[in-house]
Design a protein around this motif. Sequence first.
Motif, PDB file in Angstrom:
ATOM      1  N   LEU A   1      -2.127   8.687  -5.734  1.00 17.38           N
ATOM      2  CA  LEU A   1      -2.392  10.099  -5.450  1.00 17.38           C
ATOM      3  C   LEU A   1      -1.967  10.995  -6.610  1.00 17.38           C
ATOM      4  CD1 LEU A   1      -1.439  10.375  -1.685  1.00 17.38           C
ATOM      5  CD2 LEU A   1      -3.711  10.422  -2.704  1.00 17.38           C
ATOM      6  N   LEU A   2      -0.819  10.707  -7.222  1.00 22.02           N
ATOM      7  CA  LEU A   2      -0.368  11.483  -8.373  1.00 22.02           C
ATOM      8  C   LEU A   2      -1.373  11.365  -9.518  1.00 22.02           C
ATOM      9  CD1 LEU A   2       1.875  13.246  -9.608  1.00 22.02           C
ATOM     10  CD2 LEU A   2       2.883  11.140 -10.466  1.00 22.02           C
ATOM     11  N   LEU A   3      -1.886  10.184  -9.733  1.00 20.40           N
ATOM     12  CA  LEU A   3      -2.872   9.966 -10.788  1.00 20.40           C
ATOM     13  C   LEU A   3      -4.164  10.728 -10.502  1.00 20.40           C
ATOM     14  CD1 LEU A   3      -3.483   8.397 -13.398  1.00 20.40           C
ATOM     15  CD2 LEU A   3      -4.394   6.582 -11.963  1.00 20.40           C
ATOM     16  N   VAL A   4      -4.673  10.645  -9.284  1.00 20.02           N
ATOM     17  CA  VAL A   4      -5.925  11.322  -8.927  1.00 20.02           C
ATOM     18  C   VAL A   4      -5.765  12.836  -9.015  1.00 20.02           C
ATOM     19  CG1 VAL A   4      -7.513  11.801  -7.015  1.00 20.02           C
ATOM     20  CG2 VAL A   4      -6.866   9.460  -7.535  1.00 20.02           C
ATOM     21  N   PHE A   5      -4.709  13.380  -8.418  1.00 19.90           N
ATOM     22  CA  PHE A   5      -4.511  14.828  -8.456  1.00 19.90           C
ATOM     23  C   PHE A   5      -4.146  15.301  -9.861  1.00 19.90           C
ATOM     24  CE2 PHE A   5      -3.976  14.337  -3.809  1.00 19.90           C
ATOM     25  CZ  PHE A   5      -5.020  15.173  -3.438  1.00 19.90           C
ATOM     26  N   GLY A   6      -3.504  14.465 -10.648  1.00 16.29           N
ATOM     27  CA  GLY A   6      -3.224  14.802 -12.044  1.00 16.29           C
ATOM     28  C   GLY A   6      -4.504  14.929 -12.847  1.00 16.29           C
ATOM     29  N   ILE A   7      -5.442  14.029 -12.622  1.00 15.36           N
ATOM     30  CA  ILE A   7      -6.734  14.103 -13.313  1.00 15.36           C
ATOM     31  C   ILE A   7      -7.486  15.367 -12.898  1.00 15.36           C
ATOM     32  CG2 ILE A   7      -9.015  13.018 -13.460  1.00 15.36           C
ATOM     33  CD1 ILE A   7      -7.526  10.301 -13.331  1.00 15.36           C
ATOM     34  N   ILE A   8      -7.456  15.681 -11.608  1.00 10.60           N
ATOM     35  CA  ILE A   8      -8.127  16.895 -11.123  1.00 10.60           C
ATOM     36  C   ILE A   8      -7.472  18.140 -11.720  1.00 10.60           C
ATOM     37  CG2 ILE A   8      -8.533  18.323  -9.072  1.00 10.60           C
ATOM     38  CD1 ILE A   8      -8.870  15.638  -7.529  1.00 10.60           C
ATOM     39  N   GLY A   9      -6.148  18.209 -11.691  1.00 11.78           N
ATOM     40  CA  GLY A   9      -5.440  19.370 -12.224  1.00 11.78           C
ATOM     41  C   GLY A   9      -5.641  19.548 -13.723  1.00 11.78           C
ATOM     42  N   TYR A  10      -5.593  18.448 -14.462  1.00 15.81           N
ATOM     43  CA  TYR A  10      -5.783  18.520 -15.915  1.00 15.81           C
ATOM     44  C   TYR A  10      -7.222  18.910 -16.254  1.00 15.81           C
ATOM     45  CZ  TYR A  10      -4.542  17.584 -20.738  1.00 15.81           C
ATOM     46  OH  TYR A  10      -4.273  17.729 -22.070  1.00 15.81           O
ATOM     47  N   GLY A  11      -8.181  18.374 -15.504  1.00 18.49           N
ATOM     48  CA  GLY A  11      -9.586  18.738 -15.722  1.00 18.49           C
ATOM     49  C   GLY A  11      -9.844  20.207 -15.444  1.00 18.49           C
ATOM     50  N   TYR A  12      -9.213  20.746 -14.406  1.00 18.35           N
ATOM     51  CA  TYR A  12      -9.383  22.163 -14.092  1.00 18.35           C
ATOM     52  C   TYR A  12      -8.741  23.031 -15.169  1.00 18.35           C
ATOM     53  CZ  TYR A  12     -10.253  26.137 -11.046  1.00 18.35           C
ATOM     54  OH  TYR A  12     -10.721  27.305 -10.523  1.00 18.35           O
ATOM     55  N   MET A  13      -7.602  22.570 -15.709  1.00 21.71           N
ATOM     56  CA  MET A  13      -6.963  23.303 -16.804  1.00 21.71           C
ATOM     57  C   MET A  13      -7.879  23.335 -18.025  1.00 21.71           C
ATOM     58  SD  MET A  13      -5.271  23.035 -19.970  1.00 21.71           S
ATOM     59  CE  MET A  13      -5.060  21.278 -20.039  1.00 21.71           C
ATOM     60  N   LEU A  14      -8.532  22.220 -18.333  1.00 26.73           N
ATOM     61  CA  LEU A  14      -9.463  22.190 -19.467  1.00 26.73           C
ATOM     62  C   LEU A  14     -10.644  23.129 -19.238  1.00 26.73           C
ATOM     63  CD1 LEU A  14      -9.470  18.393 -20.375  1.00 26.73           C
ATOM     64  CD2 LEU A  14      -8.413  20.260 -21.647  1.00 26.73           C
ATOM     65  N   SER A  15     -11.118  23.194 -17.997  1.00 20.58           N
ATOM     66  CA  SER A  15     -12.202  24.115 -17.672  1.00 20.58           C
ATOM     67  C   SER A  15     -11.750  25.562 -17.858  1.00 20.58           C
ATOM     68  CB  SER A  15     -12.646  23.888 -16.227  1.00 20.58           C
ATOM     69  OG  SER A  15     -13.524  24.896 -15.806  1.00 20.58           O
ATOM     70  N   PHE A  16     -10.538  25.880 -17.419  1.00 20.04           N
ATOM     71  CA  PHE A  16     -10.010  27.233 -17.568  1.00 20.04           C
ATOM     72  C   PHE A  16      -9.770  27.568 -19.039  1.00 20.04           C
ATOM     73  CE2 PHE A  16      -6.363  30.254 -17.433  1.00 20.04           C
ATOM     74  CZ  PHE A  16      -7.060  31.325 -16.915  1.00 20.04           C
ATOM     75  N   ARG A  17      -9.335  26.584 -19.789  1.00 17.34           N
ATOM     76  CA  ARG A  17      -9.136  26.781 -21.236  1.00 17.34           C
ATOM     77  C   ARG A  17     -10.457  27.172 -21.903  1.00 17.34           C
ATOM     78  NH1 ARG A  17      -7.906  21.772 -25.046  1.00 17.34           N
ATOM     79  NH2 ARG A  17      -8.661  22.753 -26.909  1.00 17.34           N
ATOM     80  N   GLN A  18     -11.519  26.495 -21.543  1.00  7.35           N
ATOM     81  CA  GLN A  18     -12.847  26.833 -22.069  1.00  7.35           C
ATOM     82  C   GLN A  18     -13.275  28.217 -21.584  1.00  7.35           C
ATOM     83  OE1 GLN A  18     -14.667  25.392 -24.325  1.00  7.35           O
ATOM     84  NE2 GLN A  18     -16.334  26.854 -24.120  1.00  7.35           N
ATOM     85  N   GLY A  19     -12.939  28.548 -20.335  1.00  6.06           N
ATOM     86  CA  GLY A  19     -13.280  29.861 -19.785  1.00  6.06           C
ATOM     87  C   GLY A  19     -12.586  30.995 -20.506  1.00  6.06           C
TER      88      GLY A  19
ATOM     89  N   PHE B   1       0.830  -1.202   0.000  1.00  9.01           N
ATOM     90  CA  PHE B   1       0.000   0.000   0.000  1.00  9.01           C
ATOM     91  C   PHE B   1       0.868   1.258   0.000  1.00  9.01           C
ATOM     92  CE2 PHE B   1      -2.468   3.280   2.280  1.00  9.01           C
ATOM     93  CZ  PHE B   1      -3.510   3.414   1.384  1.00  9.01           C
ATOM     94  N   ALA B   2       1.924   1.248   0.794  1.00  7.60           N
ATOM     95  CA  ALA B   2       2.828   2.401   0.854  1.00  7.60           C
ATOM     96  C   ALA B   2       3.524   2.632  -0.489  1.00  7.60           C
ATOM     97  CB  ALA B   2       3.862   2.205   1.953  1.00  7.60           C
ATOM     98  N   LEU B   3       3.768   1.580  -1.249  1.00  6.85           N
ATOM     99  CA  LEU B   3       4.400   1.728  -2.558  1.00  6.85           C
ATOM    100  C   LEU B   3       3.414   2.223  -3.628  1.00  6.85           C
ATOM    101  CD1 LEU B   3       6.634  -1.473  -2.632  1.00  6.85           C
ATOM    102  CD2 LEU B   3       7.385   0.890  -2.369  1.00  6.85           C
ATOM    103  N   VAL B   4       2.170   1.818  -3.527  1.00  5.30           N
ATOM    104  CA  VAL B   4       1.164   2.160  -4.536  1.00  5.30           C
ATOM    105  C   VAL B   4       0.516   3.522  -4.271  1.00  5.30           C
ATOM    106  CG1 VAL B   4      -1.087   1.455  -5.458  1.00  5.30           C
ATOM    107  CG2 VAL B   4       0.710  -0.227  -5.132  1.00  5.30           C
ATOM    108  N   LEU B   5       0.440   3.944  -3.012  1.00  2.00           N
ATOM    109  CA  LEU B   5      -0.264   5.177  -2.650  1.00  2.00           C
ATOM    110  C   LEU B   5       0.272   6.423  -3.364  1.00  2.00           C
ATOM    111  CD1 LEU B   5      -2.509   6.414  -0.933  1.00  2.00           C
ATOM    112  CD2 LEU B   5      -0.791   6.803   0.838  1.00  2.00           C
ATOM    113  N   PRO B   6       1.575   6.677  -3.418  1.00  2.00           N
ATOM    114  CA  PRO B   6       2.027   7.887  -4.125  1.00  2.00           C
ATOM    115  C   PRO B   6       1.643   7.895  -5.609  1.00  2.00           C
ATOM    116  CG  PRO B   6       3.809   6.976  -2.818  1.00  2.00           C
ATOM    117  CD  PRO B   6       2.689   5.993  -2.772  1.00  2.00           C
ATOM    118  N   ILE B   7       1.696   6.764  -6.255  1.00  2.00           N
ATOM    119  CA  ILE B   7       1.313   6.685  -7.669  1.00  2.00           C
ATOM    120  C   ILE B   7      -0.171   6.954  -7.818  1.00  2.00           C
ATOM    121  CG2 ILE B   7       1.172   5.152  -9.668  1.00  2.00           C
ATOM    122  CD1 ILE B   7       3.702   3.762  -8.484  1.00  2.00           C
TER     123      ILE B   7
END
Length: 162
Positions: free
Chosen positions: A36-54, A28-34
């Motif tokens: 979290l990076l994936l989840v926050f990457g999806i959130i960050g990229y989605g927000y960038m797409l929203s701002f791009r549309q804005g 679990f300790a080995l998989v958790l950082p990957i």
Amino acid sequence: MRERVRWRGACTLSRARTGERGAAAVEFALVLPILLLLVFGIIGYGYMLSFRQGISQAAAEGARAAAVSQTDADRVTKARAAVNESLDSYGVTCSGTALVKGATTVGSCAIGVATCAGEAASVRCVTVTLNYSYRANPLVPVPGIGIVLPQQLRYSSVARVS
């Protein structure tokens, strides 16, 4: 007298499970950082797409607002107000010729009224161009995903004023 023989299968099994509990925590300790990076990457990229549309919508709204105004000075003022209203939810404003977030200049904002290309001199066009340096100023800073984000978000919109 006969000696009773106890079956020790349960003891062996419980020892094996005890050792596996530590292995699960390590996995679990080995998989958790990957993860979290994936989840926050999806959130960050989605927000960038929203701002791009804005930004795209803000440029279009600015050009539309300017197109219905009477004088060139009024056109620039109304266009800037429409851009600021569209980008308000992101905390970005068009101040003069700069896009500003907080106290930091994060891009450029150009609003111009000129003769339309290829038209008669009496036909005027309003051009609103917004350029945001996204990689240098991400709205959701997520370490590690900067390389997949665009360097610049640039949109331009033109409206014809008769």
